[in-house]
Design an enzyme around this catalytic site. Sequence first.
Site, PDB file in Angstrom:
ATOM      1  N   SER A 144      -7.145  -3.157  -6.751  1.00 12.75           N
ATOM      2  CA  SER A 144      -8.592  -3.015  -7.087  1.00 12.75           C
ATOM      3  C   SER A 144      -9.118  -4.562  -7.555  1.00 12.75           C
ATOM      4  CB  SER A 144      -9.024  -2.119  -7.858  1.00 12.75           C
ATOM      5  OG  SER A 144     -10.486  -2.107  -8.331  1.00 12.75           O
ATOM      6  N   TYR A 157      -8.685   3.637 -15.195  1.00  9.64           N
ATOM      7  CA  TYR A 157      -8.643   3.004 -13.997  1.00  9.64           C
ATOM      8  C   TYR A 157      -8.076   1.547 -13.976  1.00  9.64           C
ATOM      9  CZ  TYR A 157      -9.869   2.224  -9.032  1.00  9.64           C
ATOM     10  OH  TYR A 157      -9.780   1.921  -7.775  1.00  9.64           O
TER      11      TYR A 157
HETATM   12  N1  LIG Z   1     -13.473   3.272  -2.895  1.00  2.31           N
HETATM   13  C1  LIG Z   1     -13.541   2.250  -3.618  1.00  2.31           C
HETATM   14  O1  LIG Z   1     -14.369   1.791  -4.266  1.00  2.31           O
HETATM   15  C2  LIG Z   1     -11.928   1.453  -4.233  1.00  2.31           C
HETATM   16  C3  LIG Z   1     -12.142   0.074  -4.631  1.00  2.31           C
HETATM   17  C4  LIG Z   1     -10.870  -0.402  -5.044  1.00  2.31           C
HETATM   18  C5  LIG Z   1      -9.664   0.126  -4.829  1.00  2.31           C
HETATM   19  N2  LIG Z   1      -9.674   1.217  -4.192  1.00  2.31           N
HETATM   20  C6  LIG Z   1      -8.366   1.919  -4.354  1.00  2.31           C
HETATM   21  O2  LIG Z   1      -8.132   2.454  -2.920  1.00  2.31           O
HETATM   22  C7  LIG Z   1      -7.346   3.385  -2.654  1.00  2.31           C
HETATM   23  C8  LIG Z   1      -7.813   4.700  -1.810  1.00  2.31           C
HETATM   24  O3  LIG Z   1      -9.202   4.972  -2.283  1.00  2.31           O
HETATM   25  P1  LIG Z   1     -10.508   5.897  -1.690  1.00  2.31           P
HETATM   26  O4  LIG Z   1     -11.638   5.197  -1.832  1.00  2.31           O
HETATM   27  O5  LIG Z   1      -9.789   5.884  -0.138  1.00  2.31           O
HETATM   28  O6  LIG Z   1     -10.594   6.982  -2.242  1.00  2.31           O
HETATM   29  P2  LIG Z   1     -10.586   8.489  -1.749  1.00  2.31           P
HETATM   30  O7  LIG Z   1     -11.222   8.605  -0.535  1.00  2.31           O
HETATM   31  O8  LIG Z   1     -11.087   9.402  -2.975  1.00  2.31           O
HETATM   32  O9  LIG Z   1      -9.147   9.024  -1.263  1.00  2.31           O
HETATM   33  C9  LIG Z   1      -8.104   9.115  -2.373  1.00  2.31           C
HETATM   34  C10 LIG Z   1      -6.836   9.463  -1.663  1.00  2.31           C
HETATM   35  O10 LIG Z   1      -5.933   9.822  -2.710  1.00  2.31           O
HETATM   36  C11 LIG Z   1      -4.974  10.841  -2.328  1.00  2.31           C
HETATM   37  N3  LIG Z   1      -4.821  11.567  -3.732  1.00  2.31           N
HETATM   38  C12 LIG Z   1      -5.296  12.092  -4.679  1.00  2.31           C
HETATM   39  N4  LIG Z   1      -4.475  12.577  -5.540  1.00  2.31           N
HETATM   40  C13 LIG Z   1      -3.304  12.585  -4.947  1.00  2.31           C
HETATM   41  C14 LIG Z   1      -2.111  12.959  -5.577  1.00  2.31           C
HETATM   42  N5  LIG Z   1      -1.857  13.670  -6.588  1.00  2.31           N
HETATM   43  N6  LIG Z   1      -0.961  12.849  -4.471  1.00  2.31           N
HETATM   44  C15 LIG Z   1      -1.132  12.227  -3.478  1.00  2.31           C
HETATM   45  N7  LIG Z   1      -2.053  11.768  -2.876  1.00  2.31           N
HETATM   46  C16 LIG Z   1      -3.489  11.943  -3.895  1.00  2.31           C
HETATM   47  C17 LIG Z   1      -5.924  11.829  -1.700  1.00  2.31           C
HETATM   48  O11 LIG Z   1      -5.201  12.700  -0.903  1.00  2.31           O
HETATM   49  P3  LIG Z   1      -5.711  14.074  -0.525  1.00  2.31           P
HETATM   50  O12 LIG Z   1      -7.235  14.135  -0.481  1.00  2.31           O
HETATM   51  O13 LIG Z   1      -4.958  14.107   0.962  1.00  2.31           O
HETATM   52  O14 LIG Z   1      -5.332  15.089  -1.451  1.00  2.31           O
HETATM   53  C18 LIG Z   1      -6.921  10.763  -0.921  1.00  2.31           C
HETATM   54  O15 LIG Z   1      -6.436  10.564   0.497  1.00  2.31           O
HETATM   55  C19 LIG Z   1      -7.028   4.012  -4.069  1.00  2.31           C
HETATM   56  O16 LIG Z   1      -5.981   3.603  -4.650  1.00  2.31           O
HETATM   57  C20 LIG Z   1      -8.223   3.498  -4.912  1.00  2.31           C
HETATM   58  O17 LIG Z   1      -7.997   3.141  -6.245  1.00  2.31           O
HETATM   59  C21 LIG Z   1     -10.759   1.976  -3.955  1.00  2.31           C
END
Ligand SMILES: NC(=O)c1ccc[n+]([C@@H]2O[C@H](COP(=O)([O-])OP(=O)(O)OC[C@H]3O[C@@H](n4cnc5c(N)ncnc54)[C@H](OP(=O)(O)O)[C@@H]3O)[C@@H](O)[C@H]2O)c1
Length: 260
Positions: A144, A157
């Site tokens: 991130s 986080y």
């Molecule tokens: N969105 C942002 O602004 C942002 C910015 C920087 C970095 N990121 C990083 O990008 C990555 C993806 O984020 P996103 O924005 O796509 O978030 P998201 O839409 O909330 O998706 C999160 C994913 O994590 C999975 N997850 C949650 N708990 C879990 C567990 N116990 N075991 C396995 N999987 C689990 C969920 O799986 P299920 O729903 O299938 O259970 C979901 O697919 C993360 O590492 C996040 O920190 C995001």
Amino acid sequence: MDLNLKDKVVILTGATGGIGSAIARAFAAEGAKLAISSTRQEKLDKLIPTLGIDEDHVRGFVCDATKEEQVKAFVDGAKEAFGTIDIVIANAGYEGKMSPIAAQSTEEFAKVYTLNVYSPMWLMKYAAPTLQEKKHGSIVVLASAGSYTPTALMGAYVSSKYAVAGLTKCIAQELMPEGITCNYICPGPVDTDMMRRIEHDAVGDTMTHEEAMAMFAGTALDKRYATPEEVANAVLVMSSDITAHTTGMGFNLDAIVPAH
Ligand SMILES: NC(=O)c1ccc[n+]([C@@H]2O[C@H](COP(=O)([O-])OP(=O)(O)OC[C@H]3O[C@@H](n4cnc5c(N)ncnc54)[C@H](OP(=O)(O)O)[C@@H]3O)[C@@H](O)[C@H]2O)c1
């Protein structure tokens, strides 16, 4: 440019989330073979038919990535299904609840670290031997902008993303002599459910989504969130042999001039 990802075997956690599903679609469009995980079978059942790939190119696995034995079973199952592993994407992540330090719950802090730090470590631990046997492969971790930018009230986080960046750099040092790259992607806010939850946690119902987005994207030079597809494109490049001489690097996607 051909990224040469056709028939490469990719393992991906968090595949049904905002960024994860964009990554799955991007690899599918390149003809890769996908072993994808979710905590829920019904989410996999919904995603897989939308990927537009043959059944023999995709396998879904139910995996709670906060459990070491389930991460191991996912990696073993992917290898059994496709015979090998070429590319490892540690994407599943959890933002945690915003909290002043005096009110920080140990349980919540551990929940964030288990998914954001331990789970990528287990994924690399169990997948690395296959890449090492081949003396080839790539690992990409979703870190991130928080991996280098402190944020008040988001200590769990943000520090977890500092930690996973450091972990990735160490593993990069270890594996590059064996032909394996290990890099991490650093998006600022991305337009997914995670950002919606962070917006709600920060401002509750006092702002509309548009107002909250204007605030969170206010420091971005282009004043907007990244799209999941923009993040997926970066993941593909860092997974491909185009970047075979690049390791231990954070690919910044946040359109912000860093303070350092
Ligand atoms: N969105 C942002 O602004 C942002 C910015 C920087 C970095 N990121 C990083 O990008 C990555 C993806 O984020 P996103 O924005 O796509 O978030 P998201 O839409 O909330 O998706 C999160 C994913 O994590 C999975 N997850 C949650 N708990 C879990 C567990 N116990 N075991 C396995 N999987 C689990 C969920 O799986 P299920 O729903 O299938 O259970 C979901 O697919 C993360 O590492 C996040 O920190 C995001």
